[in-house]
Design an enzyme around this catalytic site. Sequence first.
Site, short mmCIF file in Angstrom:
data_model
loop_
_atom_site.label_atom_id
_atom_site.label_comp_id
_atom_site.label_asym_id
_atom_site.label_seq_id
_atom_site.Cartn_x
_atom_site.Cartn_y
_atom_site.Cartn_z
N ARG A 176 44.42 -7.12 -20.20
CA ARG A 176 44.48 -5.96 -19.34
C ARG A 176 43.76 -4.81 -20.02
O ARG A 176 43.74 -4.72 -21.26
CB ARG A 176 45.94 -5.52 -19.10
CG ARG A 176 46.66 -6.25 -17.97
CD ARG A 176 46.06 -5.92 -16.61
NE ARG A 176 46.75 -6.59 -15.52
CZ ARG A 176 46.45 -7.81 -15.05
NH1 ARG A 176 45.46 -8.51 -15.58
NH2 ARG A 176 47.11 -8.34 -14.05
N GLU A 199 39.83 0.71 -15.21
CA GLU A 199 38.94 0.00 -14.29
C GLU A 199 39.29 0.37 -12.84
O GLU A 199 40.46 0.68 -12.57
CB GLU A 199 39.03 -1.52 -14.52
CG GLU A 199 40.37 -2.15 -14.17
CD GLU A 199 40.47 -3.61 -14.58
OE1 GLU A 199 40.16 -3.94 -15.73
OE2 GLU A 199 40.90 -4.40 -13.72
N HIS A 218 36.74 -8.19 -13.99
CA HIS A 218 38.10 -8.72 -13.81
C HIS A 218 38.09 -9.95 -12.90
O HIS A 218 38.68 -9.94 -11.82
CB HIS A 218 39.03 -7.62 -13.24
CG HIS A 218 40.48 -7.87 -13.53
ND1 HIS A 218 41.38 -6.88 -13.76
CD2 HIS A 218 41.18 -9.03 -13.63
CE1 HIS A 218 42.58 -7.40 -13.98
NE2 HIS A 218 42.48 -8.71 -13.90
C1 DGY Z 1 46.17 -11.72 -12.98
O1 DGY Z 1 46.57 -12.53 -12.14
O2 DGY Z 1 46.94 -11.03 -13.64
C2 DGY Z 1 44.72 -11.60 -13.14
O3 DGY Z 1 44.38 -10.62 -14.05
C3 DGY Z 1 44.11 -11.32 -11.80
O4 DGY Z 1 42.83 -11.84 -11.77
#
Ligand code: DGY
Length: 328
Positions: free
Chosen positions: A241, A270, A288
């Site tokens: 993240r 982001e 992402h």
């Molecule tokens: C998640 O599912 O947490 C991913 O980062 C989304 O693509």
Amino acid sequence: MSNKPKILVARAIFPEALAKLQESFEVRSNQTDQIFTPAELQKELSSVVGALVAGSERIDASALSGAQGLKVVANISVGYNNFDVPAMSAAGVMATNTPDVLTDTTADFGFALLMATARRITESEHWIRAGKWDQWSIVNNPLGMDLHHSTIGIIGMGRIGQGIAKRALGFGMKVIYHNRSRLAEVDEKACSATYVSKEDLLRNADHVVLVLPYTTENHHTIGAKEIALMKSTATLVNIARGGIVDDFALAQALKTRKIFAAGLDVFEGEPTVNPELLKLSNVVLAPHIASATEKTRRAMVDLAIKNLHAALDGKKPPSLINAELFKV
Ligand code: DGY
């Protein structure tokens, strides 16, 4: 007027999934995919019993303030740092996510990003597009770092971290990891992984891969101090993240070649990307997309819908986060 329960689908989803939802619910959909402002989201939530959302929707006390009838918010994502879970529990709103269905796809991507970063694949493509192939030489090509028989250090050894470790074994890599808690022996053995402190991992890994969930405690898990421990030949990959890495400190480190390169699928703030990162050639950037294959995104939407249905049918959703809310 329909007497079906009303739900919100806050982001565009596959049309077949939407059609299926419309059989059971009156659906307020957002197929234009224009992200709701916090005020719009609060208003939308005030008239529905359930909602399907993604990481772009922050579900906190303010978003829930008018949502008297809301019973469930289903995230189309395994990470749920967009949820204030205590606030959701206090409001009696079930929170769900989409684990498991994306594990392998995300681990594949983590490995792909690592390979692209270590072997300078996007930079090489830019070379070709810029007409630089005639500068090819034995010593002056985009020379990369090997993956095979190197040491990978994985921070965050949940399902996806373990998936990356298993892929690394196929490359003859030594696997070291750091995690909030040490894995059971059987799981360590399955990944041939050795538990080490975060500092030892940073000092010894040739490639550091971040797969831990975001919490306020692990904000800037990797900053200037941590980068200073890494080898100058090391790569850093973040598929976890934004906010886990101090992107400004990383950009400075890449600029001054304190580490070799980075691969980033997630960013602080982001979809905005730190402009310093955009200027650098030794960083591979992705928007992402770690879980973004058609099959997996469909499976994520399907699981979110299952969670929503279960909650509204008075059953336990398959991936309920605030389990205390389900009383038998
Ligand atoms: C998640 O599912 O947490 C991913 O980062 C989304 O693509």
